[in-house]
Design a protein around this motif. Structure first.
Motif, PDB file in Angstrom:
ATOM      1  N   PRO A 175      -8.069  -9.763 -22.469  1.00 33.47           N
ATOM      2  CA  PRO A 175      -8.179  -8.871 -23.633  1.00 33.47           C
ATOM      3  C   PRO A 175      -7.412  -7.566 -23.405  1.00 33.47           C
ATOM      4  N   SER A 176      -6.664  -7.173 -24.412  1.00 37.47           N
ATOM      5  CA  SER A 176      -5.852  -5.961 -24.244  1.00 37.47           C
ATOM      6  C   SER A 176      -6.740  -4.728 -24.110  1.00 37.47           C
TER       7      SER A 176
ATOM      8  N   PRO B 208      -1.292  -8.227 -21.091  1.00 38.99           N
ATOM      9  CA  PRO B 208      -1.194  -7.157 -22.086  1.00 38.99           C
ATOM     10  C   PRO B 208      -0.522  -5.921 -21.477  1.00 38.99           C
ATOM     11  N   SER B 209       0.437  -5.379 -22.196  1.00 40.40           N
ATOM     12  CA  SER B 209       1.180  -4.252 -21.620  1.00 40.40           C
ATOM     13  C   SER B 209       0.271  -3.041 -21.441  1.00 40.40           C
ATOM     14  N   SER B 210      -0.886  -3.035 -22.144  1.00 38.39           N
ATOM     15  CA  SER B 210      -1.822  -1.913 -22.003  1.00 38.39           C
ATOM     16  C   SER B 210      -2.319  -1.762 -20.564  1.00 38.39           C
ATOM     17  N   ILE B 211      -2.232  -2.836 -19.751  1.00 40.53           N
ATOM     18  CA  ILE B 211      -2.676  -2.734 -18.350  1.00 40.53           C
ATOM     19  C   ILE B 211      -1.813  -1.717 -17.600  1.00 40.53           C
TER      20      ILE B 211
ATOM     21  N   GLU C 170       6.920 -12.019 -19.274  1.00 43.48           N
ATOM     22  CA  GLU C 170       7.495 -11.156 -18.247  1.00 43.48           C
ATOM     23  C   GLU C 170       6.433 -10.218 -17.677  1.00 43.48           C
ATOM     24  N   ILE C 171       6.700  -9.729 -16.495  1.00 47.49           N
ATOM     25  CA  ILE C 171       5.842  -8.698 -15.910  1.00 47.49           C
ATOM     26  C   ILE C 171       6.210  -7.397 -16.611  1.00 47.49           C
ATOM     27  N   PRO C 172       5.233  -6.769 -17.300  1.00 49.01           N
ATOM     28  CA  PRO C 172       5.594  -5.613 -18.128  1.00 49.01           C
ATOM     29  C   PRO C 172       6.242  -4.499 -17.308  1.00 49.01           C
TER      30      PRO C 172
END
Ligand SMILES: *[C@@H]1O[C@H](CO)[C@@H](O)[C@H](O)[C@H]1NC(C)=O
Ligand SMILES: *[C@@H]1O[C@H](CO)[C@@H](O)[C@H](O)[C@H]1NC(C)=O
Ligand SMILES: *[C@@H]1O[C@H](CO)[C@@H](O)[C@H](O)[C@H]1NC(C)=O
Ligand SMILES: *[C@@H]1O[C@H](CO)[C@@H](O)[C@H](O)[C@H]1NC(C)=O
Ligand SMILES: *[C@@H]1O[C@H](CO)[C@@H](O)[C@H](O)[C@H]1NC(C)=O
Ligand SMILES: *[C@@H]1O[C@H](CO)[C@@H](O)[C@H](O)[C@H]1NC(C)=O
Ligand SMILES: *[C@@H]1O[C@H](CO)[C@@H](O)[C@H](O)[C@H]1NC(C)=O
Ligand SMILES: *[C@@H]1O[C@H](CO)[C@@H](O)[C@H](O)[C@H]1NC(C)=O
Ligand SMILES: *[C@@H]1O[C@H](CO)[C@@H](O)[C@H](O)[C@H]1NC(C)=O
Ligand SMILES: *[C@@H]1O[C@H](CO)[C@@H](O)[C@H](O)[C@H]1NC(C)=O
Ligand SMILES: *[C@@H]1O[C@H](CO)[C@@H](O)[C@H](O)[C@H]1NC(C)=O
Ligand SMILES: *[C@@H]1O[C@H](CO)[C@@H](O)[C@H](O)[C@H]1NC(C)=O
Length: 483
Positions: free
Chosen positions: A258-259, A282-285, A304-306
């Motif tokens: 979950p973001s 999620p890029s929010s991480i 991809e790895i953000p």
């Protein structure tokens, strides 16, 4: 690369376990006191509780966790003030027994539903961890209205977590890790608003992680790892704004991450590895600026790895191996100065590899990039990771280029070096590569051309204790190596 003989030497790593037992048998012959400061009925309850169990051997995990074992109950003898007994804390004014600390106290036996423990209703702290209690946790555990800390970890307790635990409305810490519990998390735990630490790891709990978990708004530590939890991670977890450590590894969790996890701005540890999670990270991480450990290995994550991960500038340990990530490594990730351990192996990362501007000296100790789809030259700047202990570049496709293996000669701390299947035309000189690090114990050059200028020194490596040398498919046909 084909048609070469196989040659492998594997000398098993010898493991050495040393256990040091330190027993402190304290003076059990205390002078008989002239008056009883503890309440007689509580002293009797404690003596009866003592008689419910055997004093056996110490739980071996005590030593592993550096917790000093102590048969505290041996100091519990009649006609003495129970407030002076080992492991007992009394309220200074009322003399009621409020604390019972019997961690690592050699206790062995079954918990009965009529245990005399229930005659200690003023307990605020109960630590029975690291013993050998078995049987079900009796529901009488719900009868301690003042309890703030309950620690029953590291026993052999089985059955379900009693729902009466939800009666402990002042509880701030609940630790039930490493027992044999099964079943679901009882919904009564939803009532424990004051919980700051919920540790249920290493049991056999199943069912979903309840979405009401997001209402335990004071939680700072949530350990549910190594159980059988299934279903999705509830997005309500993102409401636990005080959370510092979230450990859910080793379950059967499915669905996407979950973001809302990106809202947990205090998080220092996030471990979701060993589940069946899918979708993209999620890029929010990348907002979790306090993270020191991020582990997502062993899922089915893609994409991809953000690049936002380059902002995680407190990161120590970054593990995303055994997923299906594609694309390149964000170069700013590898230049995080605090980074010590990075494992990207067993993915489908591709393209050419660039390390960016490596801080000097780099703190990186482990770099695992093996079994991806990287192509092109091995960056010479790898020689700047001078503190590497472990380097895995296996299956790095140099596309038939020559490789200057002297770039590894700067890595003088290497213990393990995996360079198998580099698809290079260069012949590796085994004696050269063995001379780079005096403490190399594991070397894998399988699937490359390897030469030995001095064969006798290879079968008996000179200055180091090499434990494992893999040379399969290296073109060395030498009967000595056949074992
Ligand atoms: C508690 O129960 C066990 C078994 O159910 C029994 O053996 C024991 O005598 C009981 N103890 C007390 C104090 O009632
Ligand atoms: C049991 O849990 C309590 C509360 O977290 C903690 O203070 C105590 O140190 C723990 N016991 C052991 C032996 O780790
Ligand atoms: C607890 O579980 C372990 C592993 O499943 C098992 O070996 C052990 O016998 C169990 N102990 C009890 C008391 O049920
Ligand atoms: C304790 O919990 C049990 C089970 O949840 C419940 O039936 C009981 O009424 C509770 N007792 C008190 C005193 O709250
Ligand atoms: C774990 O729980 C499942 C049921 O959820 C049960 O079938 C299994 O035997 C349990 N395993 C152990 C080791 O207790
Ligand atoms: C959280 O608590 C609120 C207020 O008690 C309640 O309305 C809500 O349903 C709870 N959320 C969940 C997911 O249980
Ligand atoms: C988080 O909490 C807020 C406010 O208490 C609530 O409105 C929201 O539904 C919660 N979010 C989730 C995902 O439970
Ligand atoms: C929490 O995360 C959700 C989903 O990412 C987002 O919509 C929400 O605004 C966030 N809440 C807060 C308080 O940051
Ligand atoms: C959190 O991350 C998202 C997605 O990367 C971003 O849009 C948002 O601005 C970030 N929030 C904060 C507070 O940094
Ligand atoms: C990497 O792989 C992805 C997905 O397979 C592909 O779209 C992309 O073109 C590849 N990039 C390079 C540089 O090979
Ligand atoms: C690399 O770092 C050095 C020193 O920190 C700096 O002078 C240089 O400009 C950086 N180079 C790049 C390409 O960022
Ligand atoms: C090795 O490199 C050659 C030359 O680029 C290429 O054709 C071949 O596919 C590569 N082999 C492997 C196994 O990647």
């Amino acid at each position: 690369m084909k048609g070469f003989g196989n040659a492998t030497i594997i000398i098993p790593i010898s493991l050495c376990f040393i256990f040091i037992f330190i027993y402190h048998f304290e003076d059990v012959l205390a002078a008989p006191p002239t008056r009883h400061l503890c309440r007689p009925e509580q002293r009797d309850a404690l003596l009866a509780f003592k008689n419910e169990f055997h004093i056996g051997k110490p739980n071996p995990d005590c030593m592993e966790y550096s917790i000093e074992p102590h048969p505290r109950m041996e100091s519990w003898v009649d006609n003495s003030d129970c407030c002076t007994w080992k492991g007992i804390t009394c309220n200074a004014k009322s003399r009621e027994v409020v604390g019972l600390d019997l961690r690592c106290s050699f206790l062995h036996g079954r918990f009965h539903s009529n245990s005399s423990l229930q005659k200690l209703p003023f307990l605020t702290t109960l630590d029975l961890s690291f013993n050998d209690f078995y049987g079900q946790v009796p529901s009488l555990i719900g009868n301690f209205p003042h309890l703030t800390t309950l620690n029953l970890s590291m026993n052999q307790l089985s059955g379900q977590i009693p729902s009466s635990i939800g009666n402990l409305s002042h509880l701030t810490t609940l630790r039930l890790s490493e027992n044999n519990f099964s079943g679901r998390i009882p919904s009564s735990i939803e009532n424990l608003f004051h919980l700051t630490s919920l540790q249920l790891s290493l049991n056999n709990l199943s069912g979903r992680i309840p979405s009401w978990i997001g209402n335990l708004s004071h939680l700072t530590y949530l350990y549910l790892h190594f159980n059988q939890f299934s279903g999705e991670i509830p997005s309500s977890i993102g409401n636990l704004s005080q959370l510092i450590e979230l450990s859910l590894w080793g379950n059967n969790l499915v669905g996407e991450i979950p973001s809302s996890i990106g809202n947990l701005s205090q998080l220092t540890l996030l471990s979701l590895s060993g589940n069946n999670l899918v979708g993209e990270i999620p890029s929010s991480i990348g907002n979790l600026s306090q993270l020191t450990l991020l582990s997502l290995s062993g899922n089915n994550l893609v994409g991809e790895i953000p690049s936002s991960f380059g902002n995680l500038n407190k990161m120590n340990i970054f593990q995303v191996s055994q997923n299906a990530f594609t694309g390149t490594i964000p170069s700013c990730l590898l230049t995080i100065p605090s980074l010590r351990y990075i494992d990207l192996s067993d993915n489908q990362l591709n393209g050419t590899l660039e390390f960016g501007n490596i801080s000097s000296p780099s703190n990186l100790e482990e770099l695992s990039l093996g079994s991806n789809n990287f192509k092109g030259p091995i960056p010479r700047s790898i020689s700047r990771f001078v503190n590497l202990l472990y380097l895995d570049l296996s299956h790095f496709d140099t596309q038939g280029r020559p490789v200057d293996f002297s770039i590894f000669s700067h890595l003088k701390s290497l213990r393990s070096l995996y360079l198998s299947h580099l698809n290079t035309t260069t012949t590796i000189d085994l004696n050269d590569i063995l001379s780079y690090s005096k403490i190399l114990t594991l070397l894998d050059l399988s699937g490359n051309h390897v030469s030995t200028t001095n064969k006798s020194s290879v079968s008996n490596p000179p200055s180091q204790e090499i434990d494992s040398l893999s040379l399969s498919g290296c073109g060395i046909v030498e009967t000595r190596f056949q074992q």
